[in-house]
Write a protein that holds these residues in place. Structure first.
Motif, PDB file in Angstrom:
ATOM      1  N   HIS A  81       0.825  -1.208   0.000  1.00  0.00           N
ATOM      2  CA  HIS A  81       0.000   0.000   0.000  1.00  0.00           C
ATOM      3  C   HIS A  81       0.860   1.258   0.000  1.00  0.00           C
ATOM      4  O   HIS A  81       2.053   1.247   0.312  1.00  0.00           O
ATOM      5  N   GLY A  82       0.216   2.360  -0.344  1.00  0.00           N
ATOM      6  CA  GLY A  82       0.877   3.661  -0.316  1.00  0.00           C
ATOM      7  C   GLY A  82       0.444   4.490   0.888  1.00  0.00           C
ATOM      8  O   GLY A  82       0.092   3.969   1.932  1.00  0.00           O
ATOM      9  N   GLY A  83       0.479   5.817   0.696  1.00  0.00           N
ATOM     10  CA  GLY A  83       0.148   6.733   1.784  1.00  0.00           C
ATOM     11  C   GLY A  83       1.304   7.632   2.163  1.00  0.00           C
ATOM     12  O   GLY A  83       1.430   8.043   3.314  1.00  0.00           O
ATOM     13  N   SER A 129       1.550   3.930  -5.396  1.00  0.00           N
ATOM     14  CA  SER A 129       2.027   5.227  -4.933  1.00  0.00           C
ATOM     15  C   SER A 129       3.373   5.083  -4.214  1.00  0.00           C
ATOM     16  O   SER A 129       4.340   4.603  -4.812  1.00  0.00           O
ATOM     17  N   ALA A 130       3.450   5.434  -2.933  1.00  0.00           N
ATOM     18  CA  ALA A 130       4.692   5.188  -2.192  1.00  0.00           C
ATOM     19  C   ALA A 130       4.995   3.695  -2.122  1.00  0.00           C
ATOM     20  O   ALA A 130       6.160   3.284  -2.053  1.00  0.00           O
ATOM     21  N   GLY A 131       3.953   2.869  -2.165  1.00  0.00           N
ATOM     22  CA  GLY A 131       4.163   1.423  -2.237  1.00  0.00           C
ATOM     23  C   GLY A 131       4.770   0.989  -3.554  1.00  0.00           C
ATOM     24  O   GLY A 131       5.477  -0.019  -3.622  1.00  0.00           O
ATOM     25  N   GLY A 132       4.518   1.759  -4.621  1.00  0.00           N
ATOM     26  CA  GLY A 132       5.172   1.489  -5.898  1.00  0.00           C
ATOM     27  C   GLY A 132       6.660   1.763  -5.827  1.00  0.00           C
ATOM     28  O   GLY A 132       7.467   1.041  -6.427  1.00  0.00           O
ATOM     29  N   HIS A 133       7.022   2.801  -5.089  1.00  0.00           N
ATOM     30  CA  HIS A 133       8.438   3.088  -4.839  1.00  0.00           C
ATOM     31  C   HIS A 133       9.094   1.906  -4.129  1.00  0.00           C
ATOM     32  O   HIS A 133      10.170   1.437  -4.528  1.00  0.00           O
ATOM     33  N   LEU A 134       8.436   1.385  -3.093  1.00  0.00           N
ATOM     34  CA  LEU A 134       8.991   0.258  -2.342  1.00  0.00           C
ATOM     35  C   LEU A 134       9.040  -1.009  -3.194  1.00  0.00           C
ATOM     36  O   LEU A 134       9.978  -1.806  -3.084  1.00  0.00           O
ATOM     37  N   ALA A 135       8.048  -1.195  -4.057  1.00  0.00           N
ATOM     38  CA  ALA A 135       8.039  -2.362  -4.942  1.00  0.00           C
ATOM     39  C   ALA A 135       9.225  -2.333  -5.900  1.00  0.00           C
ATOM     40  O   ALA A 135       9.873  -3.366  -6.142  1.00  0.00           O
ATOM     41  N   LEU A 136       9.522  -1.186  -6.454  1.00  0.00           N
ATOM     42  CA  LEU A 136      10.672  -1.071  -7.353  1.00  0.00           C
ATOM     43  C   LEU A 136      11.976  -1.352  -6.618  1.00  0.00           C
ATOM     44  O   LEU A 136      12.881  -2.002  -7.162  1.00  0.00           O
ATOM     45  N   MET A 180       2.245   1.004  -9.502  1.00  0.00           N
ATOM     46  CA  MET A 180       0.976   1.638  -9.833  1.00  0.00           C
ATOM     47  C   MET A 180       0.960   3.054  -9.258  1.00  0.00           C
ATOM     48  O   MET A 180       1.048   3.229  -8.044  1.00  0.00           O
ATOM     49  N   ALA A 181       0.900   4.049 -10.152  1.00  0.00           N
ATOM     50  CA  ALA A 181       0.996   5.446  -9.714  1.00  0.00           C
ATOM     51  C   ALA A 181       2.228   5.639  -8.840  1.00  0.00           C
ATOM     52  O   ALA A 181       2.187   6.294  -7.798  1.00  0.00           O
ATOM     53  N   ALA A 182       3.329   5.073  -9.272  1.00  0.00           N
ATOM     54  CA  ALA A 182       4.512   4.939  -8.415  1.00  0.00           C
ATOM     55  C   ALA A 182       5.369   6.198  -8.367  1.00  0.00           C
ATOM     56  O   ALA A 182       5.519   6.916  -9.358  1.00  0.00           O
ATOM     57  N   ARG A 220      12.361  14.225  -7.014  1.00  0.00           N
ATOM     58  CA  ARG A 220      11.445  14.827  -7.971  1.00  0.00           C
ATOM     59  C   ARG A 220      10.398  15.685  -7.274  1.00  0.00           C
ATOM     60  O   ARG A 220       9.781  15.247  -6.307  1.00  0.00           O
ATOM     61  N   THR A 221      10.167  16.886  -7.761  1.00  0.00           N
ATOM     62  CA  THR A 221       9.121  17.738  -7.209  1.00  0.00           C
ATOM     63  C   THR A 221       7.831  17.539  -7.993  1.00  0.00           C
ATOM     64  O   THR A 221       7.830  17.062  -9.117  1.00  0.00           O
ATOM     65  N   GLY A 222       6.717  17.890  -7.373  1.00  0.00           N
ATOM     66  CA  GLY A 222       5.449  17.854  -8.080  1.00  0.00           C
ATOM     67  C   GLY A 222       4.493  16.773  -7.633  1.00  0.00           C
ATOM     68  O   GLY A 222       3.417  16.631  -8.200  1.00  0.00           O
ATOM     69  N   THR A 223       4.844  15.967  -6.615  1.00  0.00           N
ATOM     70  CA  THR A 223       3.901  14.973  -6.104  1.00  0.00           C
ATOM     71  C   THR A 223       3.374  15.427  -4.751  1.00  0.00           C
ATOM     72  O   THR A 223       4.004  16.228  -4.053  1.00  0.00           O
ATOM     73  N   ALA A 224       2.226  14.873  -4.371  1.00  0.00           N
ATOM     74  CA  ALA A 224       1.631  15.224  -3.081  1.00  0.00           C
ATOM     75  C   ALA A 224       2.452  14.700  -1.917  1.00  0.00           C
ATOM     76  O   ALA A 224       2.242  15.104  -0.780  1.00  0.00           O
ATOM     77  N   CYS A 225       3.387  13.792  -2.193  1.00  0.00           N
ATOM     78  CA  CYS A 225       4.207  13.204  -1.128  1.00  0.00           C
ATOM     79  C   CYS A 225       5.548  13.911  -0.943  1.00  0.00           C
ATOM     80  O   CYS A 225       6.370  13.462  -0.133  1.00  0.00           O
ATOM     81  N   ASP A 226       5.784  14.967  -1.680  1.00  0.00           N
ATOM     82  CA  ASP A 226       7.089  15.634  -1.591  1.00  0.00           C
ATOM     83  C   ASP A 226       7.445  16.030  -0.164  1.00  0.00           C
ATOM     84  O   ASP A 226       8.587  15.895   0.267  1.00  0.00           O
ATOM     85  N   SER A 227       6.458  16.537   0.576  1.00  0.00           N
ATOM     86  CA  SER A 227       6.753  17.036   1.916  1.00  0.00           C
ATOM     87  C   SER A 227       7.136  15.923   2.881  1.00  0.00           C
ATOM     88  O   SER A 227       7.810  16.174   3.885  1.00  0.00           O
ATOM     89  N   SER A 228       6.714  14.682   2.603  1.00  0.00           N
ATOM     90  CA  SER A 228       7.018  13.587   3.521  1.00  0.00           C
ATOM     91  C   SER A 228       8.319  12.867   3.166  1.00  0.00           C
ATOM     92  O   SER A 228       8.794  12.042   3.951  1.00  0.00           O
TER      93      SER A 228
END
Length: 298
Positions: free
Chosen positions: A75-77, A151-158, A182-184, A190-198
């Motif tokens: 999962h993401g988040g 999402s962030a889970g796509g980052h971890l999957a890669l 998926m939506a990874a 990279r800037t421009g995602t809603a997760c940048d601040s985290s």
């Protein structure tokens, strides 16, 4: 200036929290909100893969004797403790009905003791390798294992597909047949995602302060991965814009990988993991195709 920076960071965190909690500063469809609020079907088994409370997974088994191919679900988040694995239970249950066993992993995140880098990734890796233990009790085919992360889970999957020399990893990690980001998030700089601040909270500092760690933890810096990759992304995703996967795919091809990229029209960030959305048939088709491709190569 310092106060302005703090306010901007707080606004960015609020934006990410709002999106994932269902109240969004961006327009969202009914399906997007539903996947976050409707409880998923219960798993067949909830099993600890480690000693910490958040080191567990949900196992869903198809009908029949098996052995069944397996999809590890991540999962993401935004790697944040506020968001758990529940919303991905819908996708996990839908795949189980299609004959694919699913192992949905929970893990420690930013805000949890032991979460952040590298603890978050170590949990995901340990949970994936735990399939070897599960296969001794349940009819799982470890020769057909794909990882689907959102999402962030796509980052971890890669990172799972490229983890050979990552810190604290098993000397013999479980072999993956394919990875489906998926939506990874593919680049932590990279800037421009809603997760940048985290990202800085995940990494324990900025990219300037922890440059080596950012290199290690960014999939785009770990190319070539040499594992089959198929990206699925909504064309209307405003949380992780599709430009991120396009740039990753271009870089990957220059380094010798050949990732597939499926952009789904009129789909946002959550529709691609919602079995009730119009985007799901294409997602389902692609995951089942990957499973069949693995069979044909055996």
């Amino acid at each position: 200036m310092k106060r302005t920076g703090i306010l901007l960071t707080a606004l960015a965190v609020f934006t990410a929290v709002s999106i994932y909690s269902g109240f969004s500063v961006f327009p969202q469809s009914r399906n997007s909100r539903a996947i976050l609020t409707i409880p998923p079907p219960a798993p067949d088994h909830r099993i600890q893969y480690g000693s910490e409370p958040l080191q567990f997974g949900e196992l869903r088994l198809p009908a029949g004797r098996g052995p069944h191919p397996v999809a590890v679900i991540i999962h993401g988040g935004c790697w944040m403790s506020e968001y758990g694995l529940a919303y991905m239970g819908h996708m996990a249950a839908a795949l189980a009905k299609e004959g694919v066993a699913t192992w949905s992993i929970e893990y420690r995140r930013v805000g949890d003791a032991g979460g952040g880098w590298p603890g978050t990734f170590r949990d995901v890796a340990a949970g994936t390798d735990y399939l070897r233990v599960l296969a001794s009790k349940y009819p799982l085919d470890l020769g057909r294992v794909i990882v689907a992360g959102h999402s962030a889970g796509g980052h971890l999957a890669l990172l799972l597909a490229a983890r050979g020399d990552l810190p604290g990893q098993a000397s013999d990690p479980l072999k993956l047949s394919a990875v489906v980001p998926m939506a990874a998030i593919t680049d932590l700089r990279r800037t421009g995602t809603a997760c940048d601040s985290s990202v800085s909270m995940l990494m324990g500092g900025s990219a300037a302060e922890r440059a080596e760690q950012y290199d290690i933890a960014s999939p785009i810096n770990r190319l070539p991965i040499r594992t089959s990759q198929t990206f699925i992304h909504g064309e209307d995703d405003r949380i992780v814009p599709p430009g991120m996967v396009r740039d990753y795919a271009e870089a990957a091809r220059k380094r010798g990988d050949d990732p597939g990229v499926i952009l789904i029209p009129k789909a946002g960030h959550f529709e691609i993991v919602d079995p009730e959305s119009s985007a799901w048939p294409k997602v389902r088709e692609e995951i089942l195709r990957l499973i069949k491709t693995v069979v044909s190569k055996k």
